[in-house]
Design an enzyme around this catalytic site. Sequence first.
Site, PDB file in Angstrom:
ATOM      1  N   LYS A  50     -59.421 -31.651  94.677  1.00 28.27           N
ATOM      2  CA  LYS A  50     -58.325 -31.897  95.612  1.00 28.27           C
ATOM      3  C   LYS A  50     -57.433 -32.966  95.003  1.00 28.27           C
ATOM      4  O   LYS A  50     -57.865 -34.087  94.751  1.00 28.27           O
ATOM      5  CB  LYS A  50     -58.864 -32.358  96.961  1.00 28.27           C
ATOM      6  CG  LYS A  50     -57.752 -32.678  97.951  1.00 28.27           C
ATOM      7  CD  LYS A  50     -58.284 -32.975  99.330  1.00 28.27           C
ATOM      8  CE  LYS A  50     -57.140 -33.299 100.279  1.00 28.27           C
ATOM      9  NZ  LYS A  50     -57.603 -33.570 101.627  1.00 28.27           N
ATOM     10  N   LYS A  56     -57.184 -27.420  95.437  1.00 27.56           N
ATOM     11  CA  LYS A  56     -56.112 -27.681  96.399  1.00 27.56           C
ATOM     12  C   LYS A  56     -55.127 -28.674  95.816  1.00 27.56           C
ATOM     13  O   LYS A  56     -55.577 -29.704  95.308  1.00 27.56           O
ATOM     14  CB  LYS A  56     -56.739 -28.250  97.675  1.00 27.56           C
ATOM     15  CG  LYS A  56     -55.750 -28.677  98.720  1.00 27.56           C
ATOM     16  CD  LYS A  56     -56.456 -29.321  99.870  1.00 27.56           C
ATOM     17  CE  LYS A  56     -55.427 -29.868 100.827  1.00 27.56           C
ATOM     18  NZ  LYS A  56     -56.013 -30.599 101.898  1.00 27.56           N
TER      19      LYS A  56
HETATM   20  C1  PBG Z   1     -57.310 -34.129 105.244  1.00 24.57           C
HETATM   21  C2  PBG Z   1     -56.621 -32.920 104.768  1.00 24.57           C
HETATM   22  C3  PBG Z   1     -55.314 -32.818 104.257  1.00 24.57           C
HETATM   23  C4  PBG Z   1     -55.065 -31.460 104.087  1.00 24.57           C
HETATM   24  C5  PBG Z   1     -56.222 -30.769 104.456  1.00 24.57           C
HETATM   25  N1  PBG Z   1     -57.169 -31.688 104.869  1.00 24.57           N
HETATM   26  C6  PBG Z   1     -54.286 -33.851 104.015  1.00 24.57           C
HETATM   27  C7  PBG Z   1     -54.535 -34.970 103.124  1.00 24.57           C
HETATM   28  O1  PBG Z   1     -55.511 -35.011 102.365  1.00 24.57           O
HETATM   29  O2  PBG Z   1     -53.740 -35.908 103.203  1.00 24.57           O
HETATM   30  C8  PBG Z   1     -53.751 -30.880 103.618  1.00 24.57           C
HETATM   31  C9  PBG Z   1     -53.519 -29.433 103.937  1.00 24.57           C
HETATM   32  C10 PBG Z   1     -52.114 -28.971 103.805  1.00 24.57           C
HETATM   33  O3  PBG Z   1     -51.206 -29.673 103.313  1.00 24.57           O
HETATM   34  O4  PBG Z   1     -51.877 -27.839 104.229  1.00 24.57           O
HETATM   35  N2  PBG Z   1     -58.204 -34.745 104.414  1.00 24.57           N
END
Ligand code: PBG
Length: 323
Positions: free
Chosen positions: A194, A247
Amino acid sequence: MNTRPRRNRKNAAIRDMVQETQLGVEHLIFPVFLKDGQGVKESIDSLPNIYRYSIDVLLKEIEVCLNLGIRVFDIFPAVEESLKDKTATYSYNDDSFYLRAIRQIKERFPEATLMSDVAMDPYSSDGHDGLVEKGEIINDKTLPILAKMSVAQAQAGIDIIGPSDMMDGRVGVIREALDLAGYSNTSIMSYTAKYASAFYGPFRDALKSAPKSGDKKTYQMNPANKSEALTEAHLDVEEGADMIMVKPALCYLDVIHLLKENFAVPVTAYNVSGEYAMVHAAAQKGWLDYNAVMSEMLLSIRRAGADGILTYFAKDFAELIKE
Ligand code: PBG
Protein backbone atom coordinates in the site's frame (compact mmCIF):
# COMPACT_ATOMS: atom_id res chain seq x y z
CA MET A 1 5.09 -12.05 -44.83
CA ASN A 2 4.56 -15.38 -43.12
CA THR A 3 3.17 -13.84 -40.02
CA ARG A 4 0.42 -11.28 -40.21
CA PRO A 5 -0.86 -10.62 -36.67
CA ARG A 6 -3.86 -8.78 -38.13
CA ARG A 7 -5.36 -12.12 -39.28
CA ASN A 8 -6.14 -12.89 -35.62
CA ARG A 9 -7.94 -9.57 -35.31
CA LYS A 10 -10.03 -9.69 -38.48
CA ASN A 11 -13.44 -10.19 -36.89
CA ALA A 12 -15.07 -10.13 -33.46
CA ALA A 13 -15.46 -13.92 -33.25
CA ILE A 14 -11.74 -14.48 -33.79
CA ARG A 15 -10.77 -11.58 -31.54
CA ASP A 16 -12.97 -12.94 -28.75
CA MET A 17 -11.68 -16.48 -29.23
CA VAL A 18 -8.03 -15.46 -28.81
CA GLN A 19 -8.60 -12.87 -26.07
CA GLU A 20 -6.00 -13.57 -23.38
CA THR A 21 -7.51 -11.79 -20.38
CA GLN A 22 -11.06 -12.14 -19.13
CA LEU A 23 -12.88 -9.60 -17.02
CA GLY A 24 -16.20 -10.31 -15.39
CA VAL A 25 -18.26 -9.07 -12.49
CA GLU A 26 -17.04 -12.09 -10.48
CA HIS A 27 -13.63 -10.39 -10.29
CA LEU A 28 -14.96 -7.23 -8.68
CA ILE A 29 -15.34 -6.10 -5.08
CA PHE A 30 -17.55 -3.05 -4.50
CA PRO A 31 -16.44 -0.56 -1.79
CA VAL A 32 -19.43 1.12 -0.13
CA PHE A 33 -19.74 3.79 2.56
CA LEU A 34 -22.00 3.48 5.57
CA LYS A 35 -23.28 6.24 7.83
CA ASP A 36 -25.35 6.16 11.00
CA GLY A 37 -29.00 7.17 10.70
CA GLN A 38 -32.13 6.41 8.69
CA GLY A 39 -33.05 7.18 5.12
CA VAL A 40 -29.63 8.66 4.36
CA LYS A 41 -28.19 8.75 0.85
CA GLU A 42 -25.55 11.44 0.87
CA SER A 43 -23.49 12.30 -2.17
CA ILE A 44 -19.74 12.88 -2.01
CA ASP A 45 -18.49 15.77 -4.17
CA SER A 46 -15.22 14.15 -5.19
CA LEU A 47 -16.77 10.69 -5.79
CA PRO A 48 -19.61 11.08 -8.30
CA ASN A 49 -22.40 8.45 -8.04
CA ILE A 50 -20.95 7.02 -4.82
CA TYR A 51 -22.90 7.70 -1.63
CA ARG A 52 -22.82 7.43 2.13
CA TYR A 53 -25.80 5.25 2.97
CA SER A 54 -27.58 4.54 6.20
CA ILE A 55 -28.16 0.83 6.74
CA ASP A 56 -31.81 0.80 5.59
CA VAL A 57 -30.86 2.36 2.24
CA LEU A 58 -27.68 0.29 1.96
CA LEU A 59 -29.67 -2.94 2.25
CA LYS A 60 -31.65 -1.92 -0.85
CA GLU A 61 -28.46 -0.97 -2.68
CA ILE A 62 -26.88 -4.32 -1.84
CA GLU A 63 -29.93 -6.11 -3.17
CA VAL A 64 -29.65 -4.21 -6.47
CA CYS A 65 -25.94 -5.08 -6.68
CA LEU A 66 -26.52 -8.76 -5.89
CA ASN A 67 -29.03 -8.85 -8.74
CA LEU A 68 -26.33 -7.43 -11.01
CA GLY A 69 -24.01 -10.26 -9.98
CA ILE A 70 -21.81 -8.32 -7.53
CA ARG A 71 -21.19 -10.67 -4.62
CA VAL A 72 -18.37 -9.12 -2.60
CA PHE A 73 -18.66 -5.79 -0.79
CA ASP A 74 -16.11 -3.83 1.24
CA ILE A 75 -17.98 -1.71 3.77
CA PHE A 76 -16.41 1.45 5.21
CA PRO A 77 -17.95 3.43 8.09
CA ALA A 78 -18.13 7.23 8.17
CA VAL A 79 -17.82 7.84 11.91
CA GLU A 80 -18.98 11.02 13.67
CA GLU A 81 -16.07 13.12 14.95
CA SER A 82 -17.49 12.93 18.51
CA LEU A 83 -17.08 9.12 18.53
CA LYS A 84 -13.41 9.24 17.58
CA ASP A 85 -10.64 9.01 20.16
CA LYS A 86 -6.87 8.41 20.46
CA THR A 87 -7.21 4.63 20.65
CA ALA A 88 -10.10 4.07 18.22
CA THR A 89 -12.25 2.37 20.87
CA TYR A 90 -15.38 2.76 18.76
CA SER A 91 -13.87 0.33 16.23
CA TYR A 92 -14.53 -2.63 18.51
CA ASN A 93 -17.65 -1.36 20.28
CA ASP A 94 -20.08 -4.21 19.70
CA ASP A 95 -23.00 -1.77 19.61
CA SER A 96 -21.44 0.51 16.97
CA PHE A 97 -23.67 1.36 14.00
CA TYR A 98 -21.09 -0.31 11.80
CA LEU A 99 -21.02 -3.73 13.49
CA ARG A 100 -24.81 -3.66 13.86
CA ALA A 101 -25.12 -2.99 10.13
CA ILE A 102 -22.77 -5.87 9.28
CA ARG A 103 -24.95 -8.24 11.32
CA GLN A 104 -28.07 -6.95 9.55
CA ILE A 105 -26.58 -7.37 6.08
CA LYS A 106 -25.44 -10.94 6.81
CA GLU A 107 -28.82 -11.80 8.26
CA ARG A 108 -30.71 -10.43 5.29
CA PHE A 109 -28.28 -11.54 2.57
CA PRO A 110 -26.25 -14.53 3.79
CA GLU A 111 -25.05 -14.94 0.19
CA ALA A 112 -23.27 -11.56 0.25
CA THR A 113 -19.56 -11.84 1.02
CA LEU A 114 -18.42 -8.97 3.20
CA MET A 115 -14.99 -7.48 3.56
CA SER A 116 -13.92 -4.91 6.14
CA ASP A 117 -11.01 -2.53 6.54
CA VAL A 118 -8.76 -2.85 9.57
CA ALA A 119 -6.93 0.38 10.41
CA MET A 120 -7.50 3.03 13.06
CA ASP A 121 -8.04 6.05 10.80
CA PRO A 122 -11.85 6.22 10.50
CA TYR A 123 -12.12 5.91 14.31
CA SER A 124 -9.04 7.86 15.38
CA SER A 125 -9.11 11.47 16.55
CA ASP A 126 -5.64 11.76 14.99
CA GLY A 127 -6.79 10.41 11.62
CA HIS A 128 -3.87 8.01 11.42
CA ASP A 129 -3.91 4.26 10.83
CA GLY A 130 -1.86 3.65 13.96
CA LEU A 131 -1.63 5.02 17.50
CA VAL A 132 -0.03 8.49 17.65
CA GLU A 133 2.23 9.47 20.54
CA LYS A 134 4.25 12.70 20.41
CA GLY A 135 3.69 12.92 16.68
CA GLU A 136 4.94 9.39 16.03
CA ILE A 137 3.01 6.34 14.87
CA ILE A 138 3.69 3.62 17.44
CA ASN A 139 3.75 0.27 15.69
CA ASP A 140 3.60 -2.30 18.48
CA LYS A 141 0.99 -0.51 20.60
CA THR A 142 -1.25 -0.39 17.51
CA LEU A 143 -1.24 -4.16 16.99
CA PRO A 144 -3.55 -5.16 19.89
CA ILE A 145 -6.05 -2.50 18.79
CA LEU A 146 -6.06 -3.92 15.25
CA ALA A 147 -6.49 -7.43 16.68
CA LYS A 148 -9.52 -6.37 18.76
CA MET A 149 -11.04 -4.59 15.78
CA SER A 150 -10.56 -7.70 13.62
CA VAL A 151 -12.15 -10.05 16.14
CA ALA A 152 -15.12 -7.69 16.58
CA GLN A 153 -15.60 -7.56 12.80
CA ALA A 154 -15.31 -11.35 12.44
CA GLN A 155 -17.82 -11.78 15.25
CA ALA A 156 -20.26 -9.47 13.44
CA GLY A 157 -20.00 -11.69 10.35
CA ILE A 158 -17.23 -10.24 8.18
CA ASP A 159 -15.89 -12.89 5.79
CA ILE A 160 -12.66 -11.17 4.77
CA ILE A 161 -10.59 -8.95 7.05
CA GLY A 162 -8.58 -6.30 5.17
CA PRO A 163 -5.71 -4.87 7.23
CA SER A 164 -4.96 -1.57 5.47
CA ASP A 165 -2.80 -0.01 8.19
CA MET A 166 0.69 -1.08 7.05
CA MET A 167 1.97 -1.68 10.60
CA ASP A 168 4.74 -4.29 10.78
CA GLY A 169 3.63 -7.68 12.07
CA ARG A 170 -0.09 -7.00 11.96
CA VAL A 171 -1.12 -9.93 9.78
CA GLY A 172 0.39 -12.45 12.20
CA VAL A 173 -1.14 -10.78 15.25
CA ILE A 174 -4.56 -10.60 13.59
CA ARG A 175 -4.39 -14.24 12.40
CA GLU A 176 -3.56 -15.42 15.90
CA ALA A 177 -6.31 -13.34 17.51
CA LEU A 178 -8.89 -14.59 15.01
CA ASP A 179 -7.89 -18.21 15.54
CA LEU A 180 -7.92 -17.90 19.33
CA ALA A 181 -11.41 -16.38 19.20
CA GLY A 182 -12.65 -19.26 17.06
CA TYR A 183 -12.61 -17.51 13.68
CA SER A 184 -10.18 -19.72 11.83
CA ASN A 185 -12.43 -19.55 8.74
CA THR A 186 -12.25 -15.76 8.52
CA SER A 187 -9.97 -14.78 5.65
CA ILE A 188 -7.30 -12.10 5.59
CA MET A 189 -6.77 -10.04 2.45
CA SER A 190 -3.79 -7.98 3.39
CA TYR A 191 -3.06 -4.54 1.96
CA THR A 192 0.47 -5.74 1.27
CA ALA A 193 1.93 -3.09 -0.98
CA LYS A 194 0.00 0.00 0.00
CA TYR A 195 1.67 3.14 -1.25
CA ALA A 196 1.66 6.64 0.27
CA SER A 197 -0.40 7.84 -2.67
CA ALA A 198 -2.06 11.11 -3.61
CA PHE A 199 -4.93 9.11 -5.12
CA TYR A 200 -6.73 8.53 -1.77
CA GLY A 201 -8.08 12.09 -1.52
CA PRO A 202 -11.74 11.43 -2.43
CA PHE A 203 -11.88 8.45 -0.03
CA ARG A 204 -10.68 10.65 2.82
CA ASP A 205 -13.39 13.17 1.85
CA ALA A 206 -15.97 10.36 1.99
CA LEU A 207 -14.98 9.34 5.52
CA LYS A 208 -13.57 12.68 6.70
CA SER A 209 -10.59 10.57 7.75
CA ALA A 210 -7.61 12.62 6.56
CA PRO A 211 -4.70 12.74 9.05
CA LYS A 212 -4.99 15.73 11.42
CA SER A 213 -1.24 16.25 11.20
CA GLY A 214 1.63 14.91 9.16
CA ASP A 215 1.31 12.32 6.42
CA LYS A 216 1.35 8.52 6.17
CA LYS A 217 4.86 8.16 4.74
CA THR A 218 6.35 6.41 7.80
CA TYR A 219 4.04 3.45 7.25
CA GLN A 220 2.74 3.47 3.67
CA MET A 221 5.28 2.64 0.97
CA ASN A 222 7.32 5.03 -1.11
CA PRO A 223 5.86 5.12 -4.67
CA ALA A 224 9.43 4.81 -5.98
CA ASN A 225 9.91 1.31 -4.55
CA LYS A 226 9.24 -2.10 -6.04
CA SER A 227 11.58 -4.64 -4.36
CA GLU A 228 10.20 -3.54 -1.04
CA ALA A 229 6.83 -4.94 -2.16
CA LEU A 230 8.48 -8.37 -2.22
CA THR A 231 9.64 -7.94 1.38
CA GLU A 232 6.13 -6.95 2.44
CA ALA A 233 4.58 -9.85 0.53
CA HIS A 234 6.98 -12.43 2.00
CA LEU A 235 6.08 -11.24 5.51
CA ASP A 236 2.32 -11.17 4.89
CA VAL A 237 2.23 -14.63 3.35
CA GLU A 238 4.41 -16.08 6.10
CA GLU A 239 2.17 -14.44 8.72
CA GLY A 240 -0.93 -16.01 7.21
CA ALA A 241 -2.42 -13.70 4.58
CA ASP A 242 -4.77 -15.61 2.26
CA MET A 243 -4.63 -12.92 -0.43
CA ILE A 244 -2.28 -10.01 -0.97
CA MET A 245 -3.23 -6.62 -2.34
CA VAL A 246 -1.53 -3.84 -4.26
CA LYS A 247 -2.91 -0.33 -3.84
CA PRO A 248 -3.45 1.89 -5.82
CA ALA A 249 -3.78 -0.14 -9.01
CA LEU A 250 -3.15 1.88 -12.16
CA CYS A 251 0.17 3.53 -11.33
CA TYR A 252 1.34 0.21 -9.84
CA LEU A 253 0.59 -2.36 -12.53
CA ASP A 254 4.25 -3.42 -12.46
CA VAL A 255 3.95 -4.21 -8.76
CA ILE A 256 0.80 -6.28 -9.35
CA HIS A 257 2.69 -8.20 -12.03
CA LEU A 258 5.70 -8.70 -9.76
CA LEU A 259 3.65 -10.15 -6.89
CA LYS A 260 1.61 -12.35 -9.24
CA GLU A 261 4.82 -13.81 -10.71
CA ASN A 262 6.42 -14.45 -7.32
CA PHE A 263 3.63 -15.67 -5.06
CA ALA A 264 1.14 -18.50 -5.24
CA VAL A 265 -1.58 -16.74 -3.23
CA PRO A 266 -4.21 -14.70 -5.10
CA VAL A 267 -3.24 -11.09 -5.78
CA THR A 268 -5.83 -8.34 -5.67
CA ALA A 269 -5.64 -4.65 -6.55
CA TYR A 270 -7.45 -1.62 -5.18
CA ASN A 271 -8.52 0.69 -7.99
CA VAL A 272 -8.75 3.63 -5.59
CA SER A 273 -10.99 6.66 -5.26
CA GLY A 274 -8.74 9.11 -7.12
CA GLU A 275 -8.45 6.74 -10.07
CA TYR A 276 -12.24 6.61 -10.28
CA ALA A 277 -12.74 10.35 -9.74
CA MET A 278 -10.40 11.41 -12.53
CA VAL A 279 -12.26 9.31 -15.10
CA HIS A 280 -15.53 10.95 -14.04
CA ALA A 281 -14.00 14.41 -14.25
CA ALA A 282 -12.72 13.82 -17.78
CA ALA A 283 -15.95 12.15 -18.90
CA GLN A 284 -18.02 15.07 -17.55
CA LYS A 285 -16.02 17.39 -19.75
CA GLY A 286 -16.60 15.11 -22.71
CA TRP A 287 -12.88 14.38 -23.00
CA LEU A 288 -13.09 10.61 -22.45
CA ASP A 289 -15.69 7.90 -23.05
CA TYR A 290 -16.59 6.78 -19.52
CA ASN A 291 -17.62 3.18 -20.28
CA ALA A 292 -14.74 2.50 -22.65
CA VAL A 293 -12.11 3.92 -20.31
CA MET A 294 -13.57 2.10 -17.31
CA SER A 295 -13.47 -1.22 -19.15
CA GLU A 296 -9.94 -0.66 -20.44
CA MET A 297 -8.65 0.26 -16.98
CA LEU A 298 -10.23 -2.75 -15.28
CA LEU A 299 -8.97 -5.06 -18.02
CA SER A 300 -5.45 -3.67 -17.68
CA ILE A 301 -5.46 -4.41 -13.95
CA ARG A 302 -6.51 -7.98 -14.69
CA ARG A 303 -3.90 -8.28 -17.47
CA ALA A 304 -1.19 -7.13 -15.04
CA GLY A 305 -2.08 -10.12 -12.86
CA ALA A 306 -4.81 -9.15 -10.42
CA ASP A 307 -7.29 -11.90 -9.57
CA GLY A 308 -9.73 -9.58 -7.84
CA ILE A 309 -10.23 -5.81 -8.11
CA LEU A 310 -11.71 -3.49 -5.52
CA THR A 311 -13.33 -0.77 -7.57
CA TYR A 312 -15.93 2.00 -7.35
CA PHE A 313 -16.69 1.12 -11.00
CA ALA A 314 -18.15 -2.26 -9.95
CA LYS A 315 -21.81 -1.32 -10.30
CA ASP A 316 -21.37 0.66 -13.53
CA PHE A 317 -19.37 -2.18 -15.04
CA ALA A 318 -21.93 -4.76 -13.97
CA GLU A 319 -24.70 -2.67 -15.57
CA LEU A 320 -22.68 -2.21 -18.74
CA ILE A 321 -22.08 -5.90 -19.33
CA LYS A 322 -25.69 -6.74 -18.50
CA GLU A 323 -26.91 -4.49 -21.36
C1 PBG B 1 -7.61 3.48 5.36
C2 PBG B 1 -7.84 3.32 3.91
C3 PBG B 1 -7.61 4.27 2.90
C4 PBG B 1 -8.11 3.72 1.73
C5 PBG B 1 -8.59 2.45 2.03
N1 PBG B 1 -8.41 2.22 3.38
C6 PBG B 1 -7.07 5.65 2.97
C7 PBG B 1 -5.75 5.91 3.50
O1 PBG B 1 -4.92 5.02 3.72
O2 PBG B 1 -5.50 7.09 3.77
C8 PBG B 1 -8.14 4.43 0.39
C9 PBG B 1 -9.11 3.89 -0.62
C10 PBG B 1 -9.40 4.78 -1.77
O3 PBG B 1 -8.77 5.84 -1.98
O4 PBG B 1 -10.31 4.43 -2.51
N2 PBG B 1 -6.48 2.94 5.91
